[in-house]
Design a protein around this motif. Structure first.
Motif, PDB file in Angstrom:
ATOM      1  N   ILE A 187     -69.037  86.341  60.730  1.00  0.00           N
ATOM      2  CA  ILE A 187     -68.797  86.808  59.298  1.00  0.00           C
ATOM      3  C   ILE A 187     -66.997  86.514  58.813  1.00  0.00           C
ATOM      4  CG2 ILE A 187     -70.700  88.403  59.219  1.00  0.00           C
ATOM      5  CD1 ILE A 187     -68.636  90.468  59.769  1.00  0.00           C
ATOM      6  N   GLY A 188     -67.132  86.249  57.583  1.00  0.00           N
ATOM      7  CA  GLY A 188     -65.755  86.135  57.091  1.00  0.00           C
ATOM      8  C   GLY A 188     -65.001  84.643  57.802  1.00  0.00           C
ATOM      9  N   ARG A 189     -65.889  83.940  58.059  1.00  0.00           N
ATOM     10  CA  ARG A 189     -65.158  82.822  58.675  1.00  0.00           C
ATOM     11  C   ARG A 189     -65.392  81.446  57.913  1.00  0.00           C
ATOM     12  NH1 ARG A 189     -64.124  83.555  64.106  1.00  0.00           N
ATOM     13  NH2 ARG A 189     -63.668  85.823  64.469  1.00  0.00           N
ATOM     14  N   GLY A 190     -65.723  81.820  56.576  1.00  0.00           N
ATOM     15  CA  GLY A 190     -65.812  80.731  55.592  1.00  0.00           C
ATOM     16  C   GLY A 190     -67.388  80.112  55.455  1.00  0.00           C
ATOM     17  N   THR A 212     -75.307  93.452  55.566  1.00  0.00           N
ATOM     18  CA  THR A 212     -75.752  92.789  54.394  1.00  0.00           C
ATOM     19  C   THR A 212     -74.609  92.760  53.223  1.00  0.00           C
ATOM     20  OG1 THR A 212     -76.682  95.122  53.643  1.00  0.00           O
ATOM     21  CG2 THR A 212     -78.311  93.314  54.590  1.00  0.00           C
ATOM     22  N   HIS A 213     -73.600  93.876  53.238  1.00  0.00           N
ATOM     23  CA  HIS A 213     -72.574  93.772  52.502  1.00  0.00           C
ATOM     24  C   HIS A 213     -71.456  92.734  52.871  1.00  0.00           C
ATOM     25  CE1 HIS A 213     -70.970  96.231  55.839  1.00  0.00           C
ATOM     26  NE2 HIS A 213     -69.779  95.755  55.273  1.00  0.00           N
ATOM     27  N   HIS A 214     -71.890  92.102  53.974  1.00  0.00           N
ATOM     28  CA  HIS A 214     -71.016  90.910  54.246  1.00  0.00           C
ATOM     29  C   HIS A 214     -71.586  89.586  54.050  1.00  0.00           C
ATOM     30  CE1 HIS A 214     -67.977  92.906  56.530  1.00  0.00           C
ATOM     31  NE2 HIS A 214     -68.683  93.497  57.377  1.00  0.00           N
ATOM     32  N   GLY A 215     -72.866  89.584  53.411  1.00  0.00           N
ATOM     33  CA  GLY A 215     -73.526  88.523  52.780  1.00  0.00           C
ATOM     34  C   GLY A 215     -74.598  87.984  53.983  1.00  0.00           C
ATOM     35  N   VAL A 216     -74.751  88.718  55.039  1.00  0.00           N
ATOM     36  CA  VAL A 216     -75.667  88.213  55.926  1.00  0.00           C
ATOM     37  C   VAL A 216     -77.251  88.621  55.540  1.00  0.00           C
ATOM     38  CG1 VAL A 216     -76.799  88.831  58.187  1.00  0.00           C
ATOM     39  CG2 VAL A 216     -74.199  88.815  57.862  1.00  0.00           C
TER      40      VAL A 216
END
Length: 378
Positions: free
Chosen positions: A29-32, A55-59
């Protein structure tokens, strides 16, 4: 994103992965990456709860019934992704902290290149605690290509067509760490019995596919009896002479060679050194008379039978210096098994101090015959 012409989706297959899933997701997560999709096939532990926290990280979570086939599960994941690059990262793996940028940069440079639709990429998979590195397992390719998986377990990608074709494979300087072969994990998840059940089904469906015979030898070594080991190797020998078409990059001859080495370990522990010697002759035939693995097993037999010579030591030292020969070793391309052999022979015909001096210079070797480069006693 960094000039990528198509998105990059990381797919994490799961089933009861509460032990390791947080570590896996934290590494991506957060690695582009454009998308991170967890494909769950029936978890009953806290796996789904963990995914919900991301899920709030887009997973994203996609839930599928377990099809009793890893190949079918991965193919379903490919259909879910639909297009762009797909990166399969197992839940018991995690991406090296320096690798995400490298991965995206590599994929950007490959997007749009000739034959990229049949290209698969193999990261460097480092097995934690086993000092083993694997660099030939395809994990990354285009989801909208014709590449799909074949096999219920130890599945492999093929280029689907009227007749499945082997994919192209390129190595990638990107590190995945893995701890799923830790013995406690293997036992807890009953991986061996699960694999053998799926392999038995695969062998019934494709009796002429050498891959399933080889992995039956590898995964079932501790449970196969003497006759079963020999029968499986005999069947692989027959297939190596027929060269069946399976869409696998690796040939029946390759699998036969690897199975012989594993069988020699099992047969040696059973005390059947005569069959070990016969299989060593096969290894020499395949390697055109100069197999370091055949030399290893013959020398181990000599050690356990009390027949050790100076010429055997000199031959082992000479082979240890042959980097090109060793690079094709099934047992250990790094040559640690020959180091252990040198230590044991030195101890027998020279002195303990000579043996310990050499052992201090080498990485320790452990297998059926050695424990940390010390010859086992039975």
């Amino acid at each position: 994103m960094d000039g990528l012409a198509c998105p990059v989706t990381v797919v994490v297959p799961t089933r009861d992965e509460e032990r390791c899933l947080t570590r896996c997701l934290d590494s991506v997560i957060g690695r582009g990456f454009d998308n991170i999709v967890v494909v769950d096939t029936g978890s009953v532990d806290k796996t789904i709860e963990i995914v919900d926290k991301y899920t709030h990280h887009g997973v994203q979570l996609s839930q599928l019934p377990w099809p009793d086939s890893f190949g079918e599960m991965r193919n379903s994941a490919i259909e879910i992704v639909g297009s762009g690059w797909i990166v399969f990262l197992d839940a018991d793996e995690w991406l090296d902290e320096h690798s995400s940028e490298q991965l995206r940069r590599h994929l950007a440079s490959l997007t749009g290149t000739r034959n990229s639709d049949r290209l698969t990429l193999a990261p460097i998979i480092k097995h934690v605690g086993r000092e083993v590195t694997i660099e030939d397992v395809p994990r990354i390719f285009k989801a909208d290509s014709g590449i799909r998986y074949r096999g219920a377990v130890h599945e492999y990608p093929v280029l689907r067509g009227t007749i499945d074709e082997p994919v192209d494979l390129a190595s990638l300087d990107v590190v995945f760490h893995h701890d799923g072969y830790d013995q406690a994990v293997v036992n807890e998840k009953s991986k061996r019995s699960r694999n053998l059940r799926l392999l038995n089904a695969a062998r019934k469906d494709e009796p002429d596919n050498p891959r399933w015979l080889y992995f039956t030898v590898r995964d079932g070594l501790s449970t196969l009896d003497h006759a079963q080991l020999i029968d499986l190797c005999t069947a692989l020998k027959d297939l190596s002479e027929q060269s069946p078409t399976t869409g696998d990059r690796l040939s029946a001859r390759h699998y036969y060679r690897r199975a012989l080495c594993i069988a020699c370990q099992g047969l040696g522990t059973m005390g059947d050194w005569s069959t070990v010697h016969r299989f060593c002759e096969e290894l020499d035939r395949i390697d055109q008379g100069n197999s370091p693995d055949a030399h290893y097993f013959r020398s181990v037999a000599e050690l356990f039978n009390g027949v050790v010579t100076d010429s055997g030591l000199l031959r082992t030292i000479a082979l240890r210096r042959e980097d090109e020969l060793l690079s094709a070793s099934t047992i250990d391309p790094a040559g640690r098994h020959l180091d252990a052999l040198i230590v044991a022979i030195l101890r027998k015909i020279k002195s303990r101090s000579d043996a310990e001096s050499y052992r201090a210079l080498c990485e320790p070797w452990t297998d059926a015959f050695f424990q940390s480069s010390n010859l086992r006693t039975w």
